[in-house]
Design a protein around this motif. Structure first.
Motif, PDB file in Angstrom:
ATOM      1  N   LYS A 122       7.926  -7.077  -4.103  1.00 23.39           N
ATOM      2  CA  LYS A 122       8.226  -8.477  -4.403  1.00 23.39           C
ATOM      3  C   LYS A 122       9.728  -8.705  -4.500  1.00 23.39           C
ATOM      4  CE  LYS A 122       3.885  -9.607  -6.759  1.00 23.39           C
ATOM      5  NZ  LYS A 122       3.252 -10.035  -8.027  1.00 23.39           N
ATOM      6  N   GLU A 123      10.438  -7.802  -5.135  1.00 18.99           N
ATOM      7  CA  GLU A 123      11.889  -7.936  -5.242  1.00 18.99           C
ATOM      8  C   GLU A 123      12.539  -7.983  -3.860  1.00 18.99           C
ATOM      9  OE1 GLU A 123      15.753  -5.519  -7.096  1.00 18.99           O
ATOM     10  OE2 GLU A 123      13.727  -4.698  -7.282  1.00 18.99           O
ATOM     11  N   LEU A 124      12.130  -7.064  -2.993  1.00 16.32           N
ATOM     12  CA  LEU A 124      12.710  -7.019  -1.654  1.00 16.32           C
ATOM     13  C   LEU A 124      12.318  -8.238  -0.836  1.00 16.32           C
ATOM     14  CD1 LEU A 124      11.986  -3.263  -0.853  1.00 16.32           C
ATOM     15  CD2 LEU A 124      14.202  -4.254  -1.492  1.00 16.32           C
ATOM     16  N   ALA A 125      11.070  -8.671  -0.969  1.00 17.12           N
ATOM     17  CA  ALA A 125      10.580  -9.796  -0.178  1.00 17.12           C
ATOM     18  C   ALA A 125      11.179 -11.116  -0.639  1.00 17.12           C
ATOM     19  CB  ALA A 125       9.054  -9.860  -0.251  1.00 17.12           C
ATOM     20  N   TYR A 126      11.445 -11.253  -1.932  1.00 15.30           N
ATOM     21  CA  TYR A 126      11.986 -12.503  -2.468  1.00 15.30           C
ATOM     22  C   TYR A 126      13.495 -12.614  -2.262  1.00 15.30           C
ATOM     23  CZ  TYR A 126       7.568 -12.748  -5.158  1.00 15.30           C
ATOM     24  OH  TYR A 126       6.249 -12.784  -5.548  1.00 15.30           O
ATOM     25  N   THR A 127      14.191 -11.474  -2.279  1.00 15.70           N
ATOM     26  CA  THR A 127      15.657 -11.518  -2.260  1.00 15.70           C
ATOM     27  C   THR A 127      16.264 -11.189  -0.901  1.00 15.70           C
ATOM     28  OG1 THR A 127      15.905  -9.173  -2.858  1.00 15.70           O
ATOM     29  CG2 THR A 127      15.715 -10.777  -4.681  1.00 15.70           C
ATOM     30  N   GLY A 128      15.540 -10.456  -0.063  1.00 19.26           N
ATOM     31  CA  GLY A 128      16.124 -10.013   1.198  1.00 19.26           C
ATOM     32  C   GLY A 128      17.173  -8.939   1.017  1.00 19.26           C
TER      33      GLY A 128
ATOM     34  N   LYS B  52       0.823  -1.208   0.000  1.00 19.96           N
ATOM     35  CA  LYS B  52       0.000   0.000   0.000  1.00 19.96           C
ATOM     36  C   LYS B  52       0.858   1.260   0.000  1.00 19.96           C
ATOM     37  CE  LYS B  52      -3.788  -2.469   0.529  1.00 19.96           C
ATOM     38  NZ  LYS B  52      -4.676  -2.396   1.701  1.00 19.96           N
ATOM     39  N   LEU B  53       2.177   1.079   0.186  1.00 17.51           N
ATOM     40  CA  LEU B  53       3.083   2.213   0.308  1.00 17.51           C
ATOM     41  C   LEU B  53       4.060   2.327  -0.855  1.00 17.51           C
ATOM     42  CD1 LEU B  53       3.984   1.695   4.090  1.00 17.51           C
ATOM     43  CD2 LEU B  53       2.390   3.394   3.161  1.00 17.51           C
ATOM     44  N   MET B  54       4.356   1.201  -1.510  1.00 21.00           N
ATOM     45  CA  MET B  54       5.388   1.156  -2.549  1.00 21.00           C
ATOM     46  C   MET B  54       4.879   0.362  -3.740  1.00 21.00           C
ATOM     47  SD  MET B  54       8.669   0.244  -0.136  1.00 21.00           S
ATOM     48  CE  MET B  54       9.647  -0.194  -1.570  1.00 21.00           C
ATOM     49  N   PRO B  55       5.535   0.495  -4.914  1.00 23.12           N
ATOM     50  CA  PRO B  55       5.146  -0.306  -6.071  1.00 23.12           C
ATOM     51  C   PRO B  55       5.255  -1.802  -5.773  1.00 23.12           C
ATOM     52  CG  PRO B  55       6.579   1.495  -6.742  1.00 23.12           C
ATOM     53  CD  PRO B  55       6.594   1.480  -5.257  1.00 23.12           C
ATOM     54  N   MET B  56       4.278  -2.564  -6.228  1.00 26.80           N
ATOM     55  CA  MET B  56       4.215  -3.996  -5.939  1.00 26.80           C
ATOM     56  C   MET B  56       5.461  -4.736  -6.420  1.00 26.80           C
ATOM     57  SD  MET B  56       2.560  -6.507  -4.592  1.00 26.80           S
ATOM     58  CE  MET B  56       0.802  -6.160  -4.452  1.00 26.80           C
ATOM     59  N   ALA B  57       5.963  -4.391  -7.595  1.00 23.76           N
ATOM     60  CA  ALA B  57       7.137  -5.095  -8.120  1.00 23.76           C
ATOM     61  C   ALA B  57       8.355  -4.888  -7.226  1.00 23.76           C
ATOM     62  CB  ALA B  57       7.446  -4.622  -9.539  1.00 23.76           C
ATOM     63  N   VAL B  58       8.483  -3.701  -6.645  1.00 28.30           N
ATOM     64  CA  VAL B  58       9.599  -3.435  -5.737  1.00 28.30           C
ATOM     65  C   VAL B  58       9.433  -4.241  -4.457  1.00 28.30           C
ATOM     66  CG1 VAL B  58      10.808  -1.662  -4.423  1.00 28.30           C
ATOM     67  CG2 VAL B  58       9.930  -1.136  -6.704  1.00 28.30           C
TER      68      VAL B  58
ATOM     69  N   LYS C 285      16.543   5.364  -1.901  1.00 29.15           N
ATOM     70  CA  LYS C 285      15.609   4.602  -2.738  1.00 29.15           C
ATOM     71  C   LYS C 285      14.241   4.513  -2.081  1.00 29.15           C
ATOM     72  CE  LYS C 285      17.830   2.909  -6.452  1.00 29.15           C
ATOM     73  NZ  LYS C 285      17.301   2.991  -7.852  1.00 29.15           N
ATOM     74  N   ALA C 286      14.237   4.333  -0.759  1.00 32.69           N
ATOM     75  CA  ALA C 286      12.971   4.244  -0.040  1.00 32.69           C
ATOM     76  C   ALA C 286      12.160   5.516  -0.205  1.00 32.69           C
ATOM     77  CB  ALA C 286      13.241   3.967   1.438  1.00 32.69           C
ATOM     78  N   MET C 287      12.826   6.662  -0.233  1.00 27.42           N
ATOM     79  CA  MET C 287      12.119   7.915  -0.444  1.00 27.42           C
ATOM     80  C   MET C 287      11.592   8.003  -1.879  1.00 27.42           C
ATOM     81  SD  MET C 287      13.242  11.869   0.348  1.00 27.42           S
ATOM     82  CE  MET C 287      14.487  11.954  -0.944  1.00 27.42           C
ATOM     83  N   GLN C 288      12.398   7.554  -2.833  1.00 24.32           N
ATOM     84  CA  GLN C 288      11.954   7.567  -4.226  1.00 24.32           C
ATOM     85  C   GLN C 288      10.695   6.722  -4.424  1.00 24.32           C
ATOM     86  OE1 GLN C 288      15.146   6.494  -6.922  1.00 24.32           O
ATOM     87  NE2 GLN C 288      16.612   7.803  -5.855  1.00 24.32           N
TER      88      GLN C 288
END
Length: 279
Positions: free
Chosen positions: A169-175, A161-167, A182-185
């Motif tokens: 997923k990338e963070l959740a899958y890779t750690g 709800k706060l960030m793009p879904m693809a991002v 980047k978090a601000m972007q």
């Protein structure tokens, strides 16, 4: 009776509550005492109505390294050897989730000042807050995947709800680590500051501005924004009508406008303390 805290320190000044994680020697990890104390603090802040905004910050090198490893070593039982034990995990996680959800349902806005690592359970926590400021050295990591589990206390539900879904997923899958810049972007962080001190100062300044507004109007605004996040525009507009009708105050509006014209601080009544049938 004052709360006895070991994982935090709590102060309230000029209607701004400041909760500080204060176990830097343990990287402010979330041991059982952390959960008990945070739940108690949020319950008391919600009940009392004394504070009009809450700032959460931390000490040491990192904001928080997430769940304490000793939790998985037996401080909290996670029995996967039977159907009954696995079913109990559902209720255990429900208790942990409910504590962070109190950040969302708290009657006042919550601002986090983040520095260093915000890892694992700490991401679960800050995603439940209203406003996130970060220092330039801050980073975020969905650490759970790196230790063989699924993030389970709110990150995977709130972060999309706060960030793009693809991002997400990338963070959740890779750690992988996500830098403050980047978090601000991506919209997770409101603003990035050069130092930890500047980050905290900005958070406290924002809280002071919020505390100067009519508390009931701030409460209503938080209710409306959170409701709109999870509902359609049509449903949210209908909810807004009921909400505004329940909290509208001609006196508050007159005082706010007069104070603005007179270039002075407005004077508004606090939120009423909450009482239960058990009190």
């Amino acid at each position: 009776m004052p709360l006895q805290l070991t994982s935090f320190s709590l102060t309230i000044h000029n209607h701004v509550a400041h909760l500080v994680l204060n176990r830097p020697e343990a990287m402010n990890t979330m041991n059982p005492a952390f959960w008990h104390e945070l739940d108690a603090v949020l319950t008391e802040l919600h009940r009392s109505g004394e504070a009009r905004a809450l700032v959460i910050s931390s000490t040491g090198k990192h904001f928080s390294a997430g769940m304490a490893l000793d939790v998985f070593g037996g401080a909290i039982q996670m029995d996967d050897q039977s159907a009954e034990g696995r079913a109990a995990i559902f209720d255990l996680l429900g208790d942990l989730q409910a504590t962070f959800t109190k950040l969302e349902t708290l009657r006042i806005p919550v601002i986090t000042a983040i520095h260093g690592g915000c890892v694992g359970g700490a991401v679960d926590m800050v995603t439940a807050t209203c406003i996130r400021y970060a220092s330039a050295d801050a980073f975020f990591c969905i650490q759970e995947i790196n230790i063989g589990m699924v993030a389970d206390v709110g990150t995977l539900q709130r972060l999309p709800k706060l960030m793009p879904m693809a991002v997400v997923k990338e963070l959740a899958y890779t750690g992988r680590r996500l830098s403050a810049q980047k978090a601000m972007q991506y919209g997770l962080v409101n603003e990035v500051f050069d130092t930890q001190e500047a980050t905290l100062a900005a958070a406290l300044q924002c809280a002071a501005e919020i505390a100067a507004k009519p508390p009931i109007a701030i409460w209503g605004t938080k209710q409306a924004v959170n409701y709109a996040r999870d509902h359609s525009v049509e449903d949210s507009l209908r909810q807004m009508g009921w909400l505004q009708g329940s909290i509208w105050s001609n006196a508050h509006v007159r005082e706010a406008v007069t104070a603005m014209k007179d270039k002075r601080a407005g004077e508004f009544p606090p939120l009423s303390p909450l009482k239960t049938f058990g009190d």
